[in-house]
Design a protein around this motif. Structure first.
Motif, PDB file in Angstrom:
ATOM      1  N   ALA A 105       1.177  -1.342   0.121  1.00  0.00           N
ATOM      2  CA  ALA A 105      -0.353  -0.410  -0.065  1.00  0.00           C
ATOM      3  C   ALA A 105       0.990   1.451   0.439  1.00  0.00           C
ATOM      4  O   ALA A 105       2.024   1.806   1.187  1.00  0.00           O
ATOM      5  CB  ALA A 105      -0.482  -0.395   1.438  1.00  0.00           C
ATOM      6  N   GLY A 106       1.045   2.232  -0.684  1.00  0.00           N
ATOM      7  CA  GLY A 106       1.212   3.133  -1.101  1.00  0.00           C
ATOM      8  C   GLY A 106       2.565   3.545  -1.717  1.00  0.00           C
ATOM      9  O   GLY A 106       3.275   4.648  -2.330  1.00  0.00           O
ATOM     10  N   VAL A 131      -3.840  11.958  -0.121  1.00  0.00           N
ATOM     11  CA  VAL A 131      -3.382  11.837  -1.330  1.00  0.00           C
ATOM     12  C   VAL A 131      -2.702  13.613  -1.940  1.00  0.00           C
ATOM     13  O   VAL A 131      -2.361  13.628  -2.695  1.00  0.00           O
ATOM     14  CB  VAL A 131      -3.958  11.315  -1.774  1.00  0.00           C
ATOM     15  N   ARG A 132      -4.300  14.449  -2.117  1.00  0.00           N
ATOM     16  CA  ARG A 132      -4.356  15.815  -3.098  1.00  0.00           C
ATOM     17  C   ARG A 132      -3.445  16.378  -2.071  1.00  0.00           C
ATOM     18  O   ARG A 132      -2.950  17.598  -2.826  1.00  0.00           O
ATOM     19  CB  ARG A 132      -6.080  15.727  -2.266  1.00  0.00           C
ATOM     20  N   ARG A 133      -2.936  16.700  -0.969  1.00  0.00           N
ATOM     21  CA  ARG A 133      -2.127  17.458  -0.741  1.00  0.00           C
ATOM     22  C   ARG A 133      -0.769  17.521  -1.091  1.00  0.00           C
ATOM     23  O   ARG A 133       0.032  17.749  -1.443  1.00  0.00           O
ATOM     24  CB  ARG A 133      -1.750  17.853   1.043  1.00  0.00           C
ATOM     25  N   VAL A 134      -0.297  16.090  -0.947  1.00  0.00           N
ATOM     26  CA  VAL A 134       0.672  15.411  -2.042  1.00  0.00           C
ATOM     27  C   VAL A 134       0.748  15.764  -2.976  1.00  0.00           C
ATOM     28  O   VAL A 134       1.851  15.844  -3.647  1.00  0.00           O
ATOM     29  CB  VAL A 134       0.899  13.313  -1.011  1.00  0.00           C
ATOM     30  N   VAL A 135      -0.390  15.352  -3.464  1.00  0.00           N
ATOM     31  CA  VAL A 135       0.155  15.465  -5.211  1.00  0.00           C
ATOM     32  C   VAL A 135       0.458  16.428  -5.394  1.00  0.00           C
ATOM     33  O   VAL A 135       0.682  16.708  -6.552  1.00  0.00           O
ATOM     34  CB  VAL A 135      -1.280  14.631  -6.044  1.00  0.00           C
ATOM     35  N   SER A 136      -0.873  17.894  -4.936  1.00  0.00           N
ATOM     36  CA  SER A 136      -0.865  19.109  -5.162  1.00  0.00           C
ATOM     37  C   SER A 136       0.698  19.896  -5.091  1.00  0.00           C
ATOM     38  O   SER A 136       1.180  20.730  -6.018  1.00  0.00           O
ATOM     39  CB  SER A 136      -1.463  19.910  -4.504  1.00  0.00           C
ATOM     40  N   GLN A 137       1.451  19.518  -3.799  1.00  0.00           N
ATOM     41  CA  GLN A 137       3.246  19.456  -3.379  1.00  0.00           C
ATOM     42  C   GLN A 137       3.893  18.949  -4.310  1.00  0.00           C
ATOM     43  O   GLN A 137       4.516  20.107  -4.673  1.00  0.00           O
ATOM     44  CB  GLN A 137       2.740  19.183  -1.727  1.00  0.00           C
ATOM     45  N   VAL A 138       3.913  17.613  -5.123  1.00  0.00           N
ATOM     46  CA  VAL A 138       4.623  17.985  -5.896  1.00  0.00           C
ATOM     47  C   VAL A 138       4.390  18.643  -7.766  1.00  0.00           C
ATOM     48  O   VAL A 138       5.705  18.124  -8.047  1.00  0.00           O
ATOM     49  CB  VAL A 138       4.571  15.750  -6.164  1.00  0.00           C
ATOM     50  N   CYS A 139       3.107  18.778  -7.921  1.00  0.00           N
ATOM     51  CA  CYS A 139       2.843  19.105  -8.857  1.00  0.00           C
ATOM     52  C   CYS A 139       3.130  20.695  -8.726  1.00  0.00           C
ATOM     53  O   CYS A 139       4.366  20.769  -9.566  1.00  0.00           O
ATOM     54  CB  CYS A 139       1.612  19.258  -9.221  1.00  0.00           C
ATOM     55  N   SER A 173       4.240   8.513  -1.247  1.00  0.00           N
ATOM     56  CA  SER A 173       4.912   9.391  -0.414  1.00  0.00           C
ATOM     57  C   SER A 173       5.557  10.892  -2.222  1.00  0.00           C
ATOM     58  O   SER A 173       4.609  10.079  -3.583  1.00  0.00           O
ATOM     59  CB  SER A 173       6.063   8.831   0.384  1.00  0.00           C
ATOM     60  N   ALA A 174       5.532  11.397  -1.140  1.00  0.00           N
ATOM     61  CA  ALA A 174       5.910  12.366  -2.105  1.00  0.00           C
ATOM     62  C   ALA A 174       7.313  12.418  -3.396  1.00  0.00           C
ATOM     63  O   ALA A 174       7.745  12.200  -4.427  1.00  0.00           O
ATOM     64  CB  ALA A 174       6.534  14.324  -1.496  1.00  0.00           C
ATOM     65  N   ALA A 175       8.412  11.826  -2.600  1.00  0.00           N
ATOM     66  CA  ALA A 175       9.670  10.863  -2.857  1.00  0.00           C
ATOM     67  C   ALA A 175       9.339  10.312  -4.168  1.00  0.00           C
ATOM     68  O   ALA A 175       9.774  10.073  -5.201  1.00  0.00           O
ATOM     69  CB  ALA A 175      10.599  10.796  -2.609  1.00  0.00           C
ATOM     70  N   ASP A 176       8.085   9.102  -3.921  1.00  0.00           N
ATOM     71  CA  ASP A 176       7.769   8.267  -5.329  1.00  0.00           C
ATOM     72  C   ASP A 176       7.233   9.072  -6.339  1.00  0.00           C
ATOM     73  O   ASP A 176       7.611   8.612  -7.685  1.00  0.00           O
ATOM     74  CB  ASP A 176       7.196   7.531  -4.346  1.00  0.00           C
TER      75      ASP A 176
END
Length: 137
Positions: free
Chosen positions: A26-27, A64-72, A124-127
């Motif tokens: 998972a993840g 997930v929304r926060r991680v994806v937004s930050q990575v973008c 994870s943001a790194a992944d």
């Protein structure tokens, strides 16, 4: 009494092992290469798109929304990464087509609409960065 205690401990150990086996990935992002119909997902044709399935009642979906937004935002210098969130309750056909069995589930599609990565759980943001960076080159 001792036999009952041993049976309970054995059952708990077995349940813990089964739970670990079911959630150990998972993840984590997994490379995929299957072709699916993506015409109604709102994918970008100018670069990669991160698609994640969520629902209003799904607490981890907010993470997930926060991680994806930050990575973008982190990858803006390399190119545009589109982010599409699909409510599984509102669009069950897309969830079935992509075999979404649990929430949150996140996909990465390249600029040609091919599914490149998939993960269940909170990535994870790194992944995400390591999966998206080659698609922006």
């Amino acid at each position: 009494m001792t036999t009952a205690l041993v049976a309970v401990v054995a059952a708990l150990a077995l349940a813990a092992l089964v739970g670990w086996l079911l959630t150990r990935r998972a993840g984590s992002l997994q490379a995929v290469g299957s072709e699916v119909d993506t015409t109604d997902l709102g994918l970008s044709r100018d670069g990669p798109t991160v698609v994640h399935f969520s629902a209003a009642w799904c607490a981890p979906c907010d993470r997930v929304r926060r991680v994806v937004s930050q990575v973008c935002r982190d990858l803006e210098d390399l190119g545009d990464v589109a982010h599409v969130e699909i409510d599984m309750d509102a669009n069950p056909a897309a969830a079935r087509r992509l075999s979404v069995l649990s929430l949150p589930t996140t996909f990465i599609f390249d600029g040609d609409g091919r599914q490149r990565y998939r993960t269940a759980g909170v990535p994870s943001a790194a992944d995400l960065r390591s999966a998206l960076t080659p698609l922006l080159a």
